[in-house]
Design a protein around this motif. Structure first.
Motif, PDB file in Angstrom:
ATOM      1  N   ILE A 231      28.912  44.188  36.017  1.00 11.78           N
ATOM      2  CA  ILE A 231      30.168  44.790  37.151  1.00 11.78           C
ATOM      3  C   ILE A 231      29.884  45.954  37.205  1.00 11.78           C
ATOM      4  N   ARG A 232      29.308  46.639  36.374  1.00 13.50           N
ATOM      5  CA  ARG A 232      28.428  47.857  36.684  1.00 13.50           C
ATOM      6  C   ARG A 232      27.361  47.927  37.250  1.00 13.50           C
ATOM      7  N   LYS A 233      26.409  46.911  37.443  1.00 14.02           N
ATOM      8  CA  LYS A 233      25.446  46.876  38.816  1.00 14.02           C
ATOM      9  C   LYS A 233      25.233  46.303  39.665  1.00 14.02           C
ATOM     10  N   VAL A 234      26.510  45.426  40.353  1.00 11.29           N
ATOM     11  CA  VAL A 234      27.305  45.545  41.017  1.00 11.29           C
ATOM     12  C   VAL A 234      28.336  46.082  41.915  1.00 11.29           C
ATOM     13  N   LEU A 235      29.113  46.369  41.433  1.00  8.99           N
ATOM     14  CA  LEU A 235      30.273  47.588  41.727  1.00  8.99           C
ATOM     15  C   LEU A 235      29.897  48.476  41.864  1.00  8.99           C
ATOM     16  N   ARG A 236      29.094  48.715  41.222  1.00  9.24           N
ATOM     17  CA  ARG A 236      29.015  50.052  40.433  1.00  9.24           C
ATOM     18  C   ARG A 236      30.043  51.035  39.798  1.00  9.24           C
ATOM     19  N   ILE A 237      30.757  50.357  39.318  1.00 11.73           N
ATOM     20  CA  ILE A 237      31.772  50.896  38.322  1.00 11.73           C
ATOM     21  C   ILE A 237      32.084  50.409  36.983  1.00 11.73           C
ATOM     22  N   GLY A 238      32.758  51.158  36.362  1.00 17.83           N
ATOM     23  CA  GLY A 238      33.193  50.114  34.408  1.00 17.83           C
ATOM     24  C   GLY A 238      34.147  49.642  35.268  1.00 17.83           C
ATOM     25  N   GLY A 239      34.006  48.044  34.499  1.00 17.67           N
ATOM     26  CA  GLY A 239      35.064  47.700  34.067  1.00 17.67           C
ATOM     27  C   GLY A 239      35.516  46.957  32.535  1.00 17.67           C
ATOM     28  N   ASN A 240      36.369  46.368  32.400  1.00 21.39           N
ATOM     29  CA  ASN A 240      36.352  45.707  31.528  1.00 21.39           C
ATOM     30  C   ASN A 240      36.871  44.150  31.690  1.00 21.39           C
ATOM     31  N   VAL A 241      36.716  43.396  30.253  1.00 20.77           N
ATOM     32  CA  VAL A 241      35.866  42.049  30.904  1.00 20.77           C
ATOM     33  C   VAL A 241      36.984  41.601  29.633  1.00 20.77           C
ATOM     34  N   SER A 242      37.886  40.105  30.122  1.00 22.26           N
ATOM     35  CA  SER A 242      38.649  39.833  28.911  1.00 22.26           C
ATOM     36  C   SER A 242      39.369  38.103  29.418  1.00 22.26           C
ATOM     37  N   PHE A 243      38.913  37.437  28.317  1.00 28.38           N
ATOM     38  CA  PHE A 243      39.198  36.146  28.051  1.00 28.38           C
ATOM     39  C   PHE A 243      40.417  35.704  28.115  1.00 28.38           C
ATOM     40  N   VAL A 244      40.887  34.940  28.550  1.00 22.18           N
ATOM     41  CA  VAL A 244      42.185  34.067  28.226  1.00 22.18           C
ATOM     42  C   VAL A 244      41.870  32.927  28.542  1.00 22.18           C
ATOM     43  N   PRO A 245      43.342  31.885  27.907  1.00 23.17           N
ATOM     44  CA  PRO A 245      43.191  30.554  27.335  1.00 23.17           C
ATOM     45  C   PRO A 245      42.541  29.673  28.586  1.00 23.17           C
ATOM     46  N   GLU A 246      42.362  28.591  28.714  1.00 19.85           N
ATOM     47  CA  GLU A 246      42.128  27.810  30.116  1.00 19.85           C
ATOM     48  C   GLU A 246      43.982  27.875  30.453  1.00 19.85           C
ATOM     49  N   GLY A 247      43.787  27.935  32.041  1.00 23.92           N
ATOM     50  CA  GLY A 247      45.258  27.216  32.424  1.00 23.92           C
ATOM     51  C   GLY A 247      45.964  28.584  32.413  1.00 23.92           C
ATOM     52  N   ASN A 248      46.004  29.963  31.710  1.00 24.69           N
ATOM     53  CA  ASN A 248      46.415  31.016  32.761  1.00 24.69           C
ATOM     54  C   ASN A 248      46.538  32.030  33.210  1.00 24.69           C
ATOM     55  N   LEU A 249      45.876  31.611  34.282  1.00 26.81           N
ATOM     56  CA  LEU A 249      45.040  32.094  35.605  1.00 26.81           C
ATOM     57  C   LEU A 249      46.137  31.433  36.372  1.00 26.81           C
ATOM     58  N   PRO A 250      47.210  32.054  37.648  1.00 28.97           N
ATOM     59  CA  PRO A 250      47.089  31.488  38.771  1.00 28.97           C
ATOM     60  C   PRO A 250      46.446  30.673  39.637  1.00 28.97           C
ATOM     61  N   ALA A 251      46.183  29.696  39.907  1.00 27.38           N
ATOM     62  CA  ALA A 251      45.412  28.786  40.944  1.00 27.38           C
ATOM     63  C   ALA A 251      45.834  28.640  41.971  1.00 27.38           C
ATOM     64  N   ASP A 252      45.780  30.383  42.648  1.00 24.27           N
ATOM     65  CA  ASP A 252      46.329  30.309  43.661  1.00 24.27           C
ATOM     66  C   ASP A 252      45.384  30.787  44.797  1.00 24.27           C
ATOM     67  N   GLY A 253      43.492  31.117  44.719  1.00 27.79           N
ATOM     68  CA  GLY A 253      43.008  31.223  45.182  1.00 27.79           C
ATOM     69  C   GLY A 253      42.236  33.051  45.287  1.00 27.79           C
ATOM     70  N   GLN A 254      42.879  33.485  45.272  1.00 25.19           N
ATOM     71  CA  GLN A 254      43.313  35.289  44.538  1.00 25.19           C
ATOM     72  C   GLN A 254      42.046  35.186  43.813  1.00 25.19           C
ATOM     73  N   VAL A 255      41.177  35.860  43.798  1.00 22.39           N
ATOM     74  CA  VAL A 255      39.977  36.654  43.338  1.00 22.39           C
ATOM     75  C   VAL A 255      40.357  37.863  42.606  1.00 22.39           C
ATOM     76  N   LEU A 256      40.771  38.673  43.388  1.00 18.80           N
ATOM     77  CA  LEU A 256      40.991  39.948  43.581  1.00 18.80           C
ATOM     78  C   LEU A 256      42.492  40.520  43.295  1.00 18.80           C
ATOM     79  N   GLU A 257      42.476  41.823  42.580  1.00 18.39           N
ATOM     80  CA  GLU A 257      44.979  41.788  42.522  1.00 18.39           C
ATOM     81  C   GLU A 257      45.098  43.142  42.066  1.00 18.39           C
ATOM     82  N   ASP A 258      45.465  43.653  42.681  1.00 17.91           N
ATOM     83  CA  ASP A 258      45.557  45.246  43.193  1.00 17.91           C
ATOM     84  C   ASP A 258      47.266  45.729  42.788  1.00 17.91           C
ATOM     85  N   LYS A 259      47.356  45.718  41.549  1.00 23.41           N
ATOM     86  CA  LYS A 259      48.643  45.948  41.042  1.00 23.41           C
ATOM     87  C   LYS A 259      48.974  47.629  40.529  1.00 23.41           C
ATOM     88  N   ARG A 260      48.369  48.426  41.346  1.00 21.02           N
ATOM     89  CA  ARG A 260      48.839  49.803  41.086  1.00 21.02           C
ATOM     90  C   ARG A 260      50.377  49.864  41.770  1.00 21.02           C
TER      91      ARG A 260
END
Length: 107
Positions: free
Chosen positions: A75-104
């Motif tokens: 993430i740091r190499k490609v995006l040039r910013i720091g980011g955290n990784v969080s693993f979630v159980p299978e099926g907990n992410l929405p299947a809407d095809g969205q890769v980037l979400e802004d919740k600000r």
């Protein structure tokens, strides 16, 4: 006297500015291209203590600490910013095809 073209209304892309850098969904996919075997992922941008925070939620695949640190380095190499990784159980992410979400929220 002639009909006017409305043109683009609203946002034309899902690109988000995080910590002064533009993040495009294609860049998030480029981060994960080096790590096959994960079923789904989504980058979420939130505002914590008046600072932008990017978290990449990943389901499936190798969920070890080594994999987490390798993805965070990528993430740091490609995006040039720091980011955290969080693993979630299978099926907990929405299947809407969205890769980037802004919740600000801006007040």
């Amino acid at each position: 006297t002639s009909p006017k073209l409305r043109g683009w209304l609203g946002r034309a892309d899902t690109m988000v500015k995080v910590k002064g850098m533009f993040v495009h969904p294609g860049l998030v996919q480029k981060v994960m291209a080096d790590f096959p075997g994960y079923s789904a992922y989504r980058a979420v941008v939130e505002r914590k203590n008046n600072r932008d925070a990017l978290t990449l939620f990943i389901s499936g695949g190798d969920q070890s600490a080594d994999a987490k640190s390798a993805i965070e380095d990528n993430i740091r190499k490609v995006l040039r910013i720091g980011g955290n990784v969080s693993f979630v159980p299978e099926g907990n992410l929405p299947a809407d095809g969205q890769v980037l979400e802004d919740k600000r929220t801006w007040e």
